[in-house]
Scaffold this motif. Structure first.
Motif, PDB file in Angstrom:
ATOM      1  N   PRO A 180       0.578  -1.219  -0.038  1.00  0.00           N
ATOM      2  CA  PRO A 180      -0.027  -0.044   0.056  1.00  0.00           C
ATOM      3  C   PRO A 180       0.907   1.270  -0.018  1.00  0.00           C
ATOM      4  N   LEU A 181       0.133   2.469  -0.190  1.00  0.00           N
ATOM      5  CA  LEU A 181       1.096   3.478  -0.371  1.00  0.00           C
ATOM      6  C   LEU A 181       1.964   3.980   0.819  1.00  0.00           C
ATOM      7  N   SER A 182       1.403   3.986   1.912  1.00  0.00           N
ATOM      8  CA  SER A 182       2.225   4.348   3.175  1.00  0.00           C
ATOM      9  C   SER A 182       3.385   3.139   3.443  1.00  0.00           C
ATOM     10  N   LEU A 183       3.469   2.227   2.898  1.00  0.00           N
ATOM     11  CA  LEU A 183       4.453   1.188   2.985  1.00  0.00           C
ATOM     12  C   LEU A 183       5.234   1.211   1.907  1.00  0.00           C
ATOM     13  N   ARG A 184       5.071   1.652   0.697  1.00  0.00           N
ATOM     14  CA  ARG A 184       5.976   1.407  -0.483  1.00  0.00           C
ATOM     15  C   ARG A 184       7.388   1.987  -0.519  1.00  0.00           C
ATOM     16  N   GLY A 185       7.407   3.117   0.268  1.00  0.00           N
ATOM     17  CA  GLY A 185       8.688   3.665   0.185  1.00  0.00           C
ATOM     18  C   GLY A 185       9.620   2.718   1.033  1.00  0.00           C
ATOM     19  N   PHE A 186       8.888   2.334   2.247  1.00  0.00           N
ATOM     20  CA  PHE A 186       9.940   1.419   3.198  1.00  0.00           C
ATOM     21  C   PHE A 186      10.087  -0.009   2.516  1.00  0.00           C
ATOM     22  N   ALA A 187       9.048  -0.465   1.702  1.00  0.00           N
ATOM     23  CA  ALA A 187       9.336  -1.720   1.375  1.00  0.00           C
ATOM     24  C   ALA A 187      10.353  -1.621   0.016  1.00  0.00           C
ATOM     25  N   ALA A 188      10.233  -0.847  -0.781  1.00  0.00           N
ATOM     26  CA  ALA A 188      10.962  -0.514  -2.184  1.00  0.00           C
ATOM     27  C   ALA A 188      12.381  -0.295  -1.538  1.00  0.00           C
ATOM     28  N   SER A 189      12.520   0.462  -0.188  1.00  0.00           N
ATOM     29  CA  SER A 189      13.777   0.573   0.193  1.00  0.00           C
ATOM     30  C   SER A 189      14.583  -0.855   0.633  1.00  0.00           C
ATOM     31  N   ILE A 190      13.792  -1.682   0.659  1.00  0.00           N
ATOM     32  CA  ILE A 190      14.362  -3.195   1.028  1.00  0.00           C
ATOM     33  C   ILE A 190      15.319  -3.713   0.062  1.00  0.00           C
ATOM     34  N   THR A 191      15.088  -3.133  -1.294  1.00  0.00           N
ATOM     35  CA  THR A 191      16.016  -3.500  -2.430  1.00  0.00           C
ATOM     36  C   THR A 191      17.321  -3.155  -1.989  1.00  0.00           C
ATOM     37  N   ASN A 192      17.537  -1.820  -1.818  1.00  0.00           N
ATOM     38  CA  ASN A 192      18.806  -1.277  -1.626  1.00  0.00           C
ATOM     39  C   ASN A 192      19.400  -1.852  -0.087  1.00  0.00           C
ATOM     40  N   LEU A 193      18.712  -2.352   0.582  1.00  0.00           N
ATOM     41  CA  LEU A 193      19.007  -3.026   1.908  1.00  0.00           C
ATOM     42  C   LEU A 193      19.688  -4.379   1.498  1.00  0.00           C
ATOM     43  N   GLY A 194      18.847  -5.063   0.618  1.00  0.00           N
ATOM     44  CA  GLY A 194      19.352  -6.138  -0.015  1.00  0.00           C
ATOM     45  C   GLY A 194      20.895  -6.069  -0.553  1.00  0.00           C
ATOM     46  N   PHE A 195      21.068  -4.894  -1.339  1.00  0.00           N
ATOM     47  CA  PHE A 195      22.463  -4.928  -1.798  1.00  0.00           C
ATOM     48  C   PHE A 195      23.683  -4.709  -0.814  1.00  0.00           C
ATOM     49  N   VAL A 196      23.155  -3.794   0.112  1.00  0.00           N
ATOM     50  CA  VAL A 196      24.091  -3.393   1.299  1.00  0.00           C
ATOM     51  C   VAL A 196      24.164  -4.808   2.175  1.00  0.00           C
ATOM     52  N   ILE A 197      23.296  -5.560   2.596  1.00  0.00           N
ATOM     53  CA  ILE A 197      23.586  -6.794   3.168  1.00  0.00           C
ATOM     54  C   ILE A 197      24.665  -8.005   2.568  1.00  0.00           C
ATOM     55  N   GLY A 198      24.145  -8.026   1.278  1.00  0.00           N
ATOM     56  CA  GLY A 198      24.967  -8.812   0.281  1.00  0.00           C
ATOM     57  C   GLY A 198      26.438  -8.224   0.330  1.00  0.00           C
ATOM     58  N   GLN A 199      26.644  -6.961   0.347  1.00  0.00           N
ATOM     59  CA  GLN A 199      27.974  -6.454   0.314  1.00  0.00           C
ATOM     60  C   GLN A 199      28.763  -6.636   1.813  1.00  0.00           C
ATOM     61  N   LEU A 200      28.011  -6.547   2.778  1.00  0.00           N
ATOM     62  CA  LEU A 200      28.325  -6.722   4.286  1.00  0.00           C
ATOM     63  C   LEU A 200      28.804  -8.144   4.004  1.00  0.00           C
ATOM     64  N   ILE A 201      27.943  -9.083   3.916  1.00  0.00           N
ATOM     65  CA  ILE A 201      28.184 -10.600   3.855  1.00  0.00           C
ATOM     66  C   ILE A 201      29.777 -10.917   3.105  1.00  0.00           C
ATOM     67  N   ALA A 202      29.550 -10.283   1.847  1.00  0.00           N
ATOM     68  CA  ALA A 202      30.879 -10.237   1.002  1.00  0.00           C
ATOM     69  C   ALA A 202      32.030  -9.861   1.838  1.00  0.00           C
ATOM     70  N   SER A 203      31.963  -8.896   2.437  1.00  0.00           N
ATOM     71  CA  SER A 203      33.302  -7.913   2.974  1.00  0.00           C
ATOM     72  C   SER A 203      33.598  -9.056   4.204  1.00  0.00           C
ATOM     73  N   GLY A 204      32.505  -9.447   5.062  1.00  0.00           N
ATOM     74  CA  GLY A 204      33.013 -10.472   6.061  1.00  0.00           C
ATOM     75  C   GLY A 204      33.559 -11.420   5.684  1.00  0.00           C
ATOM     76  N   ILE A 205      33.203 -12.334   4.645  1.00  0.00           N
ATOM     77  CA  ILE A 205      33.616 -13.451   3.874  1.00  0.00           C
ATOM     78  C   ILE A 205      35.212 -13.234   3.649  1.00  0.00           C
ATOM     79  N   LEU A 206      35.358 -12.116   2.837  1.00  0.00           N
ATOM     80  CA  LEU A 206      36.519 -11.846   2.349  1.00  0.00           C
ATOM     81  C   LEU A 206      37.694 -11.469   3.260  1.00  0.00           C
ATOM     82  N   LYS A 207      37.203 -10.765   4.436  1.00  0.00           N
ATOM     83  CA  LYS A 207      37.947 -10.542   5.664  1.00  0.00           C
ATOM     84  C   LYS A 207      38.464 -11.790   6.260  1.00  0.00           C
ATOM     85  N   GLY A 208      37.411 -12.896   6.316  1.00  0.00           N
ATOM     86  CA  GLY A 208      37.739 -14.045   6.850  1.00  0.00           C
ATOM     87  C   GLY A 208      38.768 -15.015   6.271  1.00  0.00           C
TER      88      GLY A 208
END
Length: 532
Positions: A180-208
């Protein structure tokens, strides 16, 4: 027009509120009024299933974030340098042409994938599309894992780039259509959060794996990418199809069933179904087109303006330097003067700060407009990137302070990016594109973003490499100038879409309202018949 108070919004969504309403136009109007008056938390209580499925569909963007973070940082591992590089002044160096190739393989493949993704989404739907891509990704990762030649690794990354390009396009379109309209911004931003979480996981693995002195230092990070496609495949059968996609196919009963699965039992889904039908009808009248969306339609009438806005919203990610301070972060840290261990430690901090920025952006999405976030984000990056370039001119003979200052500013840039441009981009993609052409519009915007990423992926290594341009932090001047131009564009051409339903946005674009007047312009949805 009937007024609906905020405290009565939830009751409008209830089954008892619209028992006597029979015409779709009246139901659509009632739904529009209720959407505007429904707050964030009441909407979350009524539509939490839609949010859960939005999070699930964005698991795929975590995989894309992991791939980008791993591919861009592998070149900093010593075993990788020994396998794919050559000795230069006593150190192993990966040739600039291959550093570029490894990093542009993904966006090059992404161009091909994005071109087909719009067609695939409309023809196959997100469920089948995700299942096919996850299966292909599992198979292609075998090529990358067993690579021992630069050309072999490049082919694996290219093919995987084609496959995972479908994920963010699918996620952006899906989230925009189910929330719905009031949740659209929050939910759509999850896409960017997915990218960031992926990068965070990748950096942690590479550091390990940084301490490993054999090929598993870079093979293990590649192997970890097998996990998410398996998870996606196990659940994808149960994922509800987006109702807009089903209605475009004429499958109204299936759309109603999907709407019920995306909301709690207290929601009268007939209102939303009527609104979807009316929105699609309105767009068909505006565009004088049939029910078959295609790429050519994106270049006609108001759709062209919507396409340009989506393109710029996406391309500004590359113009403001995200390739530099995300994909090439480890490489930048090493070129700036940090040793390998400190470079990878700094990269973990970089992605952690990006994660924090995205999380802080969530509540801001309900209060700060998309236009305002882009304006301030581009302006802040203009200043930060300029300072990075200026610090590179400082002498380093007796102190490492300029090096650490540059690295700290890279972290600041990533924080600013993930607080503003990063998450707000995917909200704009979902809101600016029309319902009928959403998938193909986002696909074309993604193609241009990959092209820009490809250009910078080729240029940056040659500019930074010590055996080539040796610019190091002076690249900040380039991206600072581009960020300034982006700031000017945002002020002149970027519309404010916050708080607008898809139907209202259709009217605003059809009436060619100035981008700077989108926020204040009064739309009389009840008079849409006159406009049509």
């Amino acid at each position: 027009m009937t007024e609906i108070k905020p405290q009565d919004a939830a009751s409008v969504h209830s089954k008892t509120a619209s028992g006597s309403i029979t015409e779709e136009a009246e139901k659509s109007l009632q739904f529009t009024e209720a959407e505007h008056s429904l707050g964030f938390w009441p909407a979350m209580k009524l539509y939490w299933p839609a949010v859960v499925w939005s999070i699930y569909i964005n698991l795929a963007t975590i995989l894309k974030g992991m791939d980008g973070g791993i591919v861009g940082s592998l070149v900093g591992l010593e075993p990788f340098k020994r396998t794919f590089g050559y000795e230069y002044n006593g150190n192993y160096v990966v040739p600039a042409r291959w550093v570029s190739a490894f990093n542009y393989a993904n966006p090059l493949g992404g161009i091909v994938g994005a071109l087909f993704s719009g067609w695939a989404y409309d023809r196959l739907g997100p469920r089948l599309m995700m299942a096919v891509c996850s299966t292909l990704s599992i198979a292609i990762l075998f090529i990358e894992f067993f690579s021992d030649k630069s050309s072999q690794l490049f082919v694996g990354e290219l093919l995987n780039g084609i496959t995972i390009a479908f994920y963010p396009i699918c996620a952006s379109a899906y989230v925009g259509e189910v929330t719905p309209l009031s949740l659209r911004g929050f939910a759509a931003s999850i896409t960017n959060l997915g990218f960031v979480i992926g990068q965070l996981i990748a950096s942690g693995i590479l550091k390990g794996t940084d301490n490993l002195d054999n090929s598993f230092a870079y093979r293990i990070p590649i192997a970890t990418q097998w996990s998410l496609p398996v998870v996606i495949l196990t659940v994808i059968y149960f994922c509800p199809d987006p109702p807009y996609w089903l209605c475009k196919k004429g499958r109204y009963e299936a759309a109603e069933h999907s709407l019920r699965r995306l909301a709690t039992p207290n929601v009268d889904v007939s209102l939303k179904l009527a609104h979807i039908k009316e929105t699609l009808r309105l767009e068909e009248v505006f565009q004088h087109s049939d029910n078959k969306p295609n790429y050519i339609s994106c270049f006609k009438g108001p759709n062209l303006r919507r396409l340009v806005i989506c393109i710029m919203a996406y391309d500004m990610q590359a113009f403001t330097g995200n390739i530099l301070f995300i994909n090439y972060a480890v490489y930048f840290f090493e070129m700036a003067g940090l040793n390998t261990s400190n470079a990878f430690s700094m990269n973990v901090g970089l992605t952690s700060i990006g994660f924090l920025g995205t999380c802080i952006a969530w509540p801001l999405l309900s209060y700060i407009g998309r236009r305002q976030a882009y304006l301030w984000g581009c302006a802040a990056l203009t200043v930060s990137l300029f300072v990075i370039g200026a610090l590179d001119l400082a002498p380093r003979t007796h102190t490492t302070a300029p090096v650490w200052a540059q690295c700290a500013l890279i972290l600041a840039c990533n924080f600013i990016y993930d607080l503003t441009i990063g998450p707000f981009c995917f909200v704009l993609l979902a809101e600016v594109s029309s319902a009928k052409l959403r998938s193909v519009t986002i696909a074309l915007a993604t193609v241009t973003c990959h092209i820009m990423s490809l250009v910078f992926s080729v240029v940056i290594p040659y500019a930074m490499n010590e055996d080539e341009g040796n610019w190091r932090g002076k690249l900040g001047f380039l991206f600072s100038g581009l960020s300034l131009l982006c700031t000017v564009y945002c002020f002149l051409c970027l519309p404010e879409t916050k708080g607008r339903t898809f139907e209202e946005l259709d009217i605003l674009f059809e009436k060619r309202v100035s981008s700077r007047k989108f926020k204040s312009y009064v739309v009389d949805v009840s008079g849409r018949e006159d406009i049509a």
